[in-house]
Write a protein that holds these residues in place. Structure first.
Motif, PDB file in Angstrom:
ATOM      1  N   ASN A  56       4.122 127.236 -56.492  1.00  0.00           N
ATOM      2  CA  ASN A  56       3.844 127.144 -57.932  1.00  0.00           C
ATOM      3  C   ASN A  56       4.256 125.782 -58.487  1.00  0.00           C
ATOM      4  O   ASN A  56       3.543 125.193 -59.301  1.00  0.00           O
ATOM      5  CB  ASN A  56       4.562 128.256 -58.691  1.00  0.00           C
ATOM      6  CG  ASN A  56       4.014 129.632 -58.382  1.00  0.00           C
ATOM      7  OD1 ASN A  56       2.968 129.779 -57.757  1.00  0.00           O
ATOM      8  ND2 ASN A  56       4.730 130.656 -58.799  1.00  0.00           N
ATOM      9  N   GLN A 114       3.556 121.375 -70.444  1.00  0.00           N
ATOM     10  CA  GLN A 114       4.341 122.600 -70.584  1.00  0.00           C
ATOM     11  C   GLN A 114       3.463 123.820 -70.278  1.00  0.00           C
ATOM     12  O   GLN A 114       3.886 124.738 -69.576  1.00  0.00           O
ATOM     13  CB  GLN A 114       4.905 122.689 -71.994  1.00  0.00           C
ATOM     14  CG  GLN A 114       5.855 123.855 -72.167  1.00  0.00           C
ATOM     15  CD  GLN A 114       6.555 123.806 -73.517  1.00  0.00           C
ATOM     16  OE1 GLN A 114       6.294 122.947 -74.345  1.00  0.00           O
ATOM     17  NE2 GLN A 114       7.458 124.739 -73.722  1.00  0.00           N
ATOM     18  N   LYS A 115       2.236 123.813 -70.759  1.00  0.00           N
ATOM     19  CA  LYS A 115       1.317 124.921 -70.500  1.00  0.00           C
ATOM     20  C   LYS A 115       0.970 125.001 -69.016  1.00  0.00           C
ATOM     21  O   LYS A 115       0.914 126.094 -68.443  1.00  0.00           O
ATOM     22  CB  LYS A 115       0.052 124.758 -71.342  1.00  0.00           C
ATOM     23  CG  LYS A 115      -0.912 125.925 -71.189  1.00  0.00           C
ATOM     24  CD  LYS A 115      -2.100 125.777 -72.106  1.00  0.00           C
ATOM     25  CE  LYS A 115      -3.123 126.877 -71.986  1.00  0.00           C
ATOM     26  NZ  LYS A 115      -3.061 127.818 -70.919  1.00  0.00           N
ATOM     27  N   VAL A 117       2.826 124.120 -66.484  1.00  0.00           N
ATOM     28  CA  VAL A 117       3.982 124.682 -65.785  1.00  0.00           C
ATOM     29  C   VAL A 117       3.982 126.205 -65.938  1.00  0.00           C
ATOM     30  O   VAL A 117       4.132 126.947 -64.965  1.00  0.00           O
ATOM     31  CB  VAL A 117       5.299 124.065 -66.315  1.00  0.00           C
ATOM     32  CG1 VAL A 117       6.508 124.845 -65.828  1.00  0.00           C
ATOM     33  CG2 VAL A 117       5.405 122.610 -65.891  1.00  0.00           C
ATOM     34  N   GLN A 118       3.794 126.669 -67.151  1.00  0.00           N
ATOM     35  CA  GLN A 118       3.806 128.112 -67.404  1.00  0.00           C
ATOM     36  C   GLN A 118       2.612 128.808 -66.757  1.00  0.00           C
ATOM     37  O   GLN A 118       2.760 129.912 -66.223  1.00  0.00           O
ATOM     38  CB  GLN A 118       3.848 128.375 -68.913  1.00  0.00           C
ATOM     39  CG  GLN A 118       5.171 127.923 -69.508  1.00  0.00           C
ATOM     40  CD  GLN A 118       5.175 127.899 -71.032  1.00  0.00           C
ATOM     41  OE1 GLN A 118       4.140 127.770 -71.665  1.00  0.00           O
ATOM     42  NE2 GLN A 118       6.370 127.991 -71.602  1.00  0.00           N
ATOM     43  N   ASP A 119       1.441 128.179 -66.779  1.00  0.00           N
ATOM     44  CA  ASP A 119       0.254 128.762 -66.148  1.00  0.00           C
ATOM     45  C   ASP A 119       0.401 128.871 -64.636  1.00  0.00           C
ATOM     46  O   ASP A 119      -0.303 129.656 -63.994  1.00  0.00           O
ATOM     47  CB  ASP A 119      -1.001 127.946 -66.468  1.00  0.00           C
ATOM     48  CG  ASP A 119      -1.465 128.107 -67.902  1.00  0.00           C
ATOM     49  OD1 ASP A 119      -0.948 129.011 -68.611  1.00  0.00           O
ATOM     50  OD2 ASP A 119      -2.343 127.323 -68.326  1.00  0.00           O
ATOM     51  N   GLY A 123       8.758 129.186 -65.492  1.00  0.00           N
ATOM     52  CA  GLY A 123       9.259 128.877 -66.817  1.00  0.00           C
ATOM     53  C   GLY A 123       9.726 127.429 -66.824  1.00  0.00           C
ATOM     54  O   GLY A 123       9.973 126.834 -65.772  1.00  0.00           O
ATOM     55  N   ILE A 124       9.839 126.867 -67.993  1.00  0.00           N
ATOM     56  CA  ILE A 124      10.261 125.469 -68.115  1.00  0.00           C
ATOM     57  C   ILE A 124      11.659 125.269 -67.530  1.00  0.00           C
ATOM     58  O   ILE A 124      11.899 124.306 -66.798  1.00  0.00           O
ATOM     59  CB  ILE A 124      10.206 125.014 -69.589  1.00  0.00           C
ATOM     60  CG1 ILE A 124       8.776 125.116 -70.128  1.00  0.00           C
ATOM     61  CG2 ILE A 124      10.751 123.610 -69.762  1.00  0.00           C
ATOM     62  CD1 ILE A 124       7.746 124.385 -69.327  1.00  0.00           C
TER      63      ILE A 124
END
Length: 157
Positions: A56, A114-115, A117-119, A123-124
């Motif tokens: 990921n 940031q999106k 990473v989350q996608d 988590g950040i």
């Protein structure tokens, strides 16, 4: 004895480009991770990074790179010959020092990263902890590097 031309053969160039890309990505990730870190910098012992998180993480880094390059080029065009300052997403001073249009580009990039990473299932905070671990753990660095290479060779997997 190796000839000079051997150092420029296709396999050697690919290896050198891959290594250069990896180290560039890790440097970029270091900057990005600063952008997501909160003002309270308490880092407890992070759990070990598992294979899913490594994949990921690598996917997020690869997905961020084109957006980073595009944002950098756009800001570079706006600034011209001037040096592009270090941009840290959670440091409003680093963004406020840019021309207005460049600020918009930087904020858009930060939001997009940031999106991404989350996608990619992280988590950040976890992304940042893995980034910190990479700086101190040679085995983890090698695993992420190998995953980046594998993902680039088979992007659908």
């Amino acid at each position: 004895m190796k000839k000079v031309s051997d150092f420029f053969s296709l396999p050697n160039r690919k290896r050198i480009l891959s290594q250069s890309f990896f180290f560039g990505v890790i440097a970029t990730v270091g900057l990005i991770s600063n952008s997501f870190s909160s003002s309270s910098k308490t880092y407890a012992q992070a759990p070990p990074v598992n294979n899913t998180e490594i994949k990921n993480y690598a996917q997020a880094v690869l997905a961020m790179e084109p957006a980073r390059q595009k944002a950098f080029e756009e800001i570079k065009k706006l600034i011209g010959n001037g040096e592009i300052p270090k941009i840290v997403c959670n440091d409003s001073n680093s963004i406020n020092g840019l021309p207005r249009k460049a600020q918009d580009i930087a904020v858009n990039y930060c939001t997009q990263s940031q999106k991404i990473v989350q996608d990619n299932g992280l988590g950040i905070d976890r992304f940042n902890k893995i980034t910190i671990e990479l700086q101190n753990d040679t085995n983890l660095k090698r695993e992420v590097y190998n995953t980046l290479l594998r993902l680039q060779q088979t992007p659908d997997k």
